[in-house]
Design an enzyme around this catalytic site. Structure first.
Site, mmCIF file in Angstrom:
data_model
loop_
_atom_site.group_PDB
_atom_site.id
_atom_site.type_symbol
_atom_site.label_atom_id
_atom_site.label_comp_id
_atom_site.label_asym_id
_atom_site.label_seq_id
_atom_site.Cartn_x
_atom_site.Cartn_y
_atom_site.Cartn_z
ATOM 1 N N LYS A 1 -6.269 29.567 -4.349
ATOM 2 C CA LYS A 1 -6.785 28.221 -4.015
ATOM 3 C C LYS A 1 -5.771 27.620 -2.605
ATOM 4 C CE LYS A 1 -5.577 23.516 -5.611
ATOM 5 N NZ LYS A 1 -4.298 23.288 -5.199
ATOM 6 N N ASN A 2 -4.511 27.777 -2.800
ATOM 7 C CA ASN A 2 -3.543 27.096 -1.906
ATOM 8 C C ASN A 2 -3.499 27.929 -0.778
ATOM 9 O OD1 ASN A 2 -3.251 25.030 -3.798
ATOM 10 N ND2 ASN A 2 -1.476 25.718 -4.604
ATOM 11 N N ARG B 1 -4.876 16.781 -1.322
ATOM 12 C CA ARG B 1 -3.675 16.967 -0.856
ATOM 13 C C ARG B 1 -3.512 17.872 0.452
ATOM 14 N NH1 ARG B 1 1.004 14.422 -0.853
ATOM 15 N NH2 ARG B 1 2.655 15.827 -0.336
ATOM 16 N N CYS C 1 -3.311 15.705 -6.906
ATOM 17 C CA CYS C 1 -2.535 15.379 -8.236
ATOM 18 C C CYS C 1 -1.478 14.556 -8.058
ATOM 19 C CB CYS C 1 -2.088 16.799 -8.955
ATOM 20 S SG CYS C 1 -3.559 18.049 -9.243
ATOM 21 N N ARG D 1 5.084 12.224 -3.564
ATOM 22 C CA ARG D 1 4.984 13.466 -2.647
ATOM 23 C C ARG D 1 4.909 13.008 -1.445
ATOM 24 N NH1 ARG D 1 -0.045 16.891 -5.497
ATOM 25 N NH2 ARG D 1 1.002 18.657 -4.172
ATOM 26 N N PRO D 2 6.161 13.048 -0.842
ATOM 27 C CA PRO D 2 6.309 12.559 0.635
ATOM 28 C C PRO D 2 6.160 13.779 1.303
ATOM 29 C CG PRO D 2 8.498 13.221 -0.301
ATOM 30 C CD PRO D 2 7.440 13.210 -1.480
ATOM 31 N N ILE D 3 5.650 13.377 2.643
ATOM 32 C CA ILE D 3 5.568 14.298 3.748
ATOM 33 C C ILE D 3 6.263 14.415 5.126
ATOM 34 C CG2 ILE D 3 3.063 14.814 3.074
ATOM 35 C CD1 ILE D 3 2.239 13.010 5.729
ATOM 36 N N ASP D 4 7.525 13.775 4.740
ATOM 37 C CA ASP D 4 8.507 13.480 5.751
ATOM 38 C C ASP D 4 9.015 14.993 6.568
ATOM 39 O OD1 ASP D 4 9.846 13.933 3.157
ATOM 40 O OD2 ASP D 4 11.532 13.796 4.146
ATOM 41 N N GLN D 5 9.015 15.934 5.743
ATOM 42 C CA GLN D 5 9.398 17.086 6.386
ATOM 43 C C GLN D 5 8.354 17.718 7.410
ATOM 44 O OE1 GLN D 5 12.699 18.347 5.969
ATOM 45 N NE2 GLN D 5 12.774 16.360 5.117
ATOM 46 N N ASP E 1 3.586 25.191 -10.785
ATOM 47 C CA ASP E 1 2.408 25.065 -11.119
ATOM 48 C C ASP E 1 1.957 25.736 -12.501
ATOM 49 O OD1 ASP E 1 1.885 23.590 -8.893
ATOM 50 O OD2 ASP E 1 1.207 25.500 -7.708
ATOM 51 N N ILE F 1 10.804 20.580 -9.283
ATOM 52 C CA ILE F 1 10.109 20.352 -8.078
ATOM 53 C C ILE F 1 9.490 18.836 -7.957
ATOM 54 C CG2 ILE F 1 8.257 21.190 -6.514
ATOM 55 C CD1 ILE F 1 10.494 23.370 -7.016
ATOM 56 N N ARG G 1 -11.223 21.544 -9.579
ATOM 57 C CA ARG G 1 -10.872 21.442 -8.168
ATOM 58 C C ARG G 1 -9.894 22.832 -8.017
ATOM 59 N NH1 ARG G 1 -6.012 18.031 -7.711
ATOM 60 N NH2 ARG G 1 -5.997 19.503 -5.875
HETATM 61 N N1 EPU Z 1 8.782 17.393 -0.086
HETATM 62 C C1 EPU Z 1 9.549 16.421 0.395
HETATM 63 N N2 EPU Z 1 9.260 16.089 1.653
HETATM 64 C C2 EPU Z 1 8.056 16.946 2.240
HETATM 65 C C3 EPU Z 1 7.380 17.763 1.444
HETATM 66 C C4 EPU Z 1 7.761 17.964 0.298
HETATM 67 O O1 EPU Z 1 10.557 15.888 0.006
HETATM 68 O O2 EPU Z 1 7.659 16.482 3.560
HETATM 69 C C5 EPU Z 1 9.329 17.800 -1.622
HETATM 70 C C6 EPU Z 1 8.339 17.361 -2.718
HETATM 71 O O3 EPU Z 1 8.260 15.981 -3.288
HETATM 72 C C7 EPU Z 1 8.472 18.441 -3.861
HETATM 73 C C8 EPU Z 1 9.072 19.583 -3.125
HETATM 74 O O4 EPU Z 1 9.353 19.062 -1.770
HETATM 75 O O5 EPU Z 1 9.652 17.874 -4.518
HETATM 76 C C9 EPU Z 1 7.815 20.626 -2.960
HETATM 77 O O6 EPU Z 1 6.663 20.218 -2.083
HETATM 78 P P1 EPU Z 1 5.963 21.028 -1.376
HETATM 79 O O7 EPU Z 1 5.770 20.469 -0.127
HETATM 80 O O8 EPU Z 1 6.390 22.554 -1.521
HETATM 81 O O9 EPU Z 1 4.425 20.862 -2.219
HETATM 82 P P2 EPU Z 1 3.130 21.021 -1.619
HETATM 83 O O10 EPU Z 1 3.069 21.948 -0.179
HETATM 84 O O11 EPU Z 1 2.568 19.316 -1.363
HETATM 85 C C10 EPU Z 1 2.108 23.031 -2.839
HETATM 86 C C11 EPU Z 1 1.086 23.231 -3.653
HETATM 87 C C12 EPU Z 1 1.388 22.791 -5.018
HETATM 88 C C13 EPU Z 1 2.454 23.069 -5.692
HETATM 89 C C14 EPU Z 1 3.775 22.967 -4.679
HETATM 90 C C15 EPU Z 1 4.929 23.786 -4.986
HETATM 91 C C16 EPU Z 1 -0.796 23.054 -2.096
HETATM 92 C C17 EPU Z 1 -1.924 22.474 -1.546
HETATM 93 N N3 EPU Z 1 -0.170 22.642 -3.006
HETATM 94 O O12 EPU Z 1 2.269 21.601 -2.705
HETATM 95 O O13 EPU Z 1 0.267 22.934 -5.825
HETATM 96 O O14 EPU Z 1 2.943 22.497 -6.848
HETATM 97 O O15 EPU Z 1 3.164 23.504 -3.084
HETATM 98 O O16 EPU Z 1 4.880 24.954 -5.172
HETATM 99 O O17 EPU Z 1 -0.324 24.396 -1.583
HETATM 100 C C18 EPU Z 1 -1.051 22.995 -7.456
HETATM 101 O O18 EPU Z 1 -1.874 23.742 -7.052
HETATM 102 O O19 EPU Z 1 -1.716 22.526 -8.746
HETATM 103 C C19 EPU Z 1 -0.222 22.238 -6.676
HETATM 104 C C20 EPU Z 1 0.270 21.167 -6.998
#
Ligand code: EPU
Length: 446
Positions: A48-49, A119, A143, A148-152, A331, A353, A423
């Site tokens: 999925k991811n 997401r 979820c 769940r910030p996207i600042d990075q 996960d 995480i 999903r």
């Molecule tokens: N984070 C930041 N800033 C950012 C991005 C992330 O601080 O700009 C923090 C998050 O708050 C978190 C950590 O970094 O504490 C890791 O977040 P990551 O960005 O790796 O998560 P993501 O890319 O949004 C993906 C998967 C999630 C999975 C996480 C961690 C997708 C669509 N989602 O999320 O999958 O939990 O990586 O492995 O790829 C799931 O499949 O159930 C799911 C939630």
């Protein structure tokens, strides 16, 4: 490898189908009669991811792409719907084989309402910036796992010369000229790593991204982009180097098997005291789960592309701490926690995480589980067995954990809000039935 049962396959988005009919399972529930060991085989679908990153990635190509092993899950269906609304020619050539031709795409705005449903819509930012130097995407949904910030992601784009702002609930991003640059992430992030990679592929010059995520998804997306002509090195390590190219061409690429789906069935086999061969997996991606199950006294045997998980005796307590890959995946946290509910002694589960990933424990407690949550740690003392109860899936993996709990408990468990589960798990009901589990998906009366 295509993992569909062809007889039961219905093509998503046949003419006249609406999004609500195809992507919304909010009026359905699972009814499980548990207490029976699962046995036999299950075949794992595409990840999925990875799929939700590769579908936007395909837009970077100037000619059509074909993605194989695409899972038929509602997140993918929503993405396909987004593409259709953006005038992308997208259809299944056969089950699991998705054709994407973006040559007639006529917008850099992703349909707002659909983007808020998931997401991974944030990947359209990187892909559209790479292709057109601009993008507008709603702030992402998905979820509820806490903050769940996207600042990075934004930090990376800005380093490449992109200006971003939030306007009316959407991120509006623009660049006059994408230019390669060094990027150092403050936080290891799967999404930010892939997103900046998508954008940097077409930037002028070299981008070096440090402190990146190393998940198998990153490697798979990088391989796909390279098959289109990108120049990406280092995916799977802490540093990724990307030399921008002027154009990307279509390719045919097969998505890796879903390691979290595989892990889910590993836990399901152990928790139901079963014996299951999980096929179409990359065992190396599951090393930390295999090690943990071995440590707990569950039988695990590995082949080239399968893993057999079998129950030997009551599992031992353990300590789980979620970490970025190759550590224990967040996960999988709710799924192993469910197994620990009936293991010997008191186990601890620490979530590092996400700051709110224990909501499901309240549901498991309704079944008699002994779980105490304090901050980011859960202490789980094994009970002899769980008893059935009506449950609500609180998110995708939590919902899958409840399915496992329902299969363990003798009697009838009903699970509501299963749209979360659908999903991310292709054909979960048929797959469980194929292993002898008693589960039905039916319409709720209320
Ligand atoms: N984070 C930041 N800033 C950012 C991005 C992330 O601080 O700009 C923090 C998050 O708050 C978190 C950590 O970094 O504490 C890791 O977040 P990551 O960005 O790796 O998560 P993501 O890319 O949004 C993906 C998967 C999630 C999975 C996480 C961690 C997708 C669509 N989602 O999320 O999958 O939990 O990586 O492995 O790829 C799931 O499949 O159930 C799911 C939630």
């Amino acid at each position: 490898m295509v993992c569909y049962n062809k007889k039961e396959y219905t093509p998503p988005f046949a003419m006249g189908t609406t999004i609500d009919e195809r992507c919304d399972n909010s009026l359905e529930k699972y009814v499980i009669n548990g207490g029976k060991p699962l046995t036999g085989e299950v075949v794992i679908s595409g990840a999925k991811n990875v799929a939700v990153a590769m579908i936007p990635a395909a837009l970077l190509s100037d000619t059509p792409c074909v993605l194989e092993n695409v899972p038929d899950i509602s997140d993918v269906r929503i993405m396909i719907h987004m593409l259709k609304k953006m005038n992308v020619d997208v259809y299944y050539k056969e089950p699991g084989v998705l054709y994407i031709d973006s040559t007639k795409m006529n917008t850099t705005k992703v349909p707002y309402e659909l983007a808020t449903k998931m997401r991974a819509s944030y990947y359209f930012l990187g892909a559209l910036l790479g292709k057109y130097n601009e993008a507008e995407v709603a702030l992402p949904g998905g979820c509820h796992l806490g903050n769940r910030p996207i600042d990075q992601h934004l930090k990376g784009f800005e380093a490449l010369g992109v200006q971003t702002e939030v306007k009316a609930g959407a991120i509006v991003a623009k660049s006059n000229a994408l230019t390669g640059a060094p990027v150092f992430f403050d936080q290891v992030s799967v999404g930010a790593t892939i997103n900046v990679m998508l954008c940097a592929c077409k930037a002028k010059g070299t981008t070096i991204i440090e402190n990146v995520a190393k998940e198998p998804h990153i490697v798979d997306v990088a391989n796909f982009l390279n098959s289109m002509g990108a120049k990406i090195k280092g995916a799977g390590t802490d540093t990724i180097k990307i030399v921008g190219v002027k154009e990307l061409k279509g390719s045919t690429y097969s998505i890796i098997p879903d390691q979290i789906e595989a892990g889910t069935y590993m836990m399901m086999a152990a928790a139901t005291k079963g014996d299951v061969v999980i096929k179409n997996v990359i065992p190396r991606h599951l090393d930390c789960l295999t090690a943990k199950l071995n440590e707990m006294g569950i039988g695990v045997e590995e082949g080239d592309d399968f893993i057999r998980v079998f129950y030997k005796k009551r599992p031992k307590k353990t300590m789980v701490k979620t970490l970025p890959y190759p550590g224990f995946p967040t996960d999988m946290q709710p799924l192993i926690a469910t197994l620990l509910c009936v293991s010997e002694g008191t186990s601890t589960v620490t979530e590092t995480i996400w700051d709110s990933r224990f909501k499901y424990t309240e549901e498991l407690k309704k079944m008699g589980a002994d779980i105490k949550v304090s901050g980011n740690m859960a202490m789980i003392t094994g009970v002899d067995e769980l008893s059935p109860a009506p449950l609500k899936a609180t998110d995708l993996r939590a919902g899958a954990a409840m399915v496992i709990a329902g299969l363990m408990a003798r009697g009838t468990t009903e699970i509501y809000d299963i749209f979360h589960v659908e999903r991310g798990y292709e054909n979960i009901v048929q797959k469980i039935k194929g292993m002898g589990g008693n589960i039905e998906k039916i319409e709720t009366e209320d």
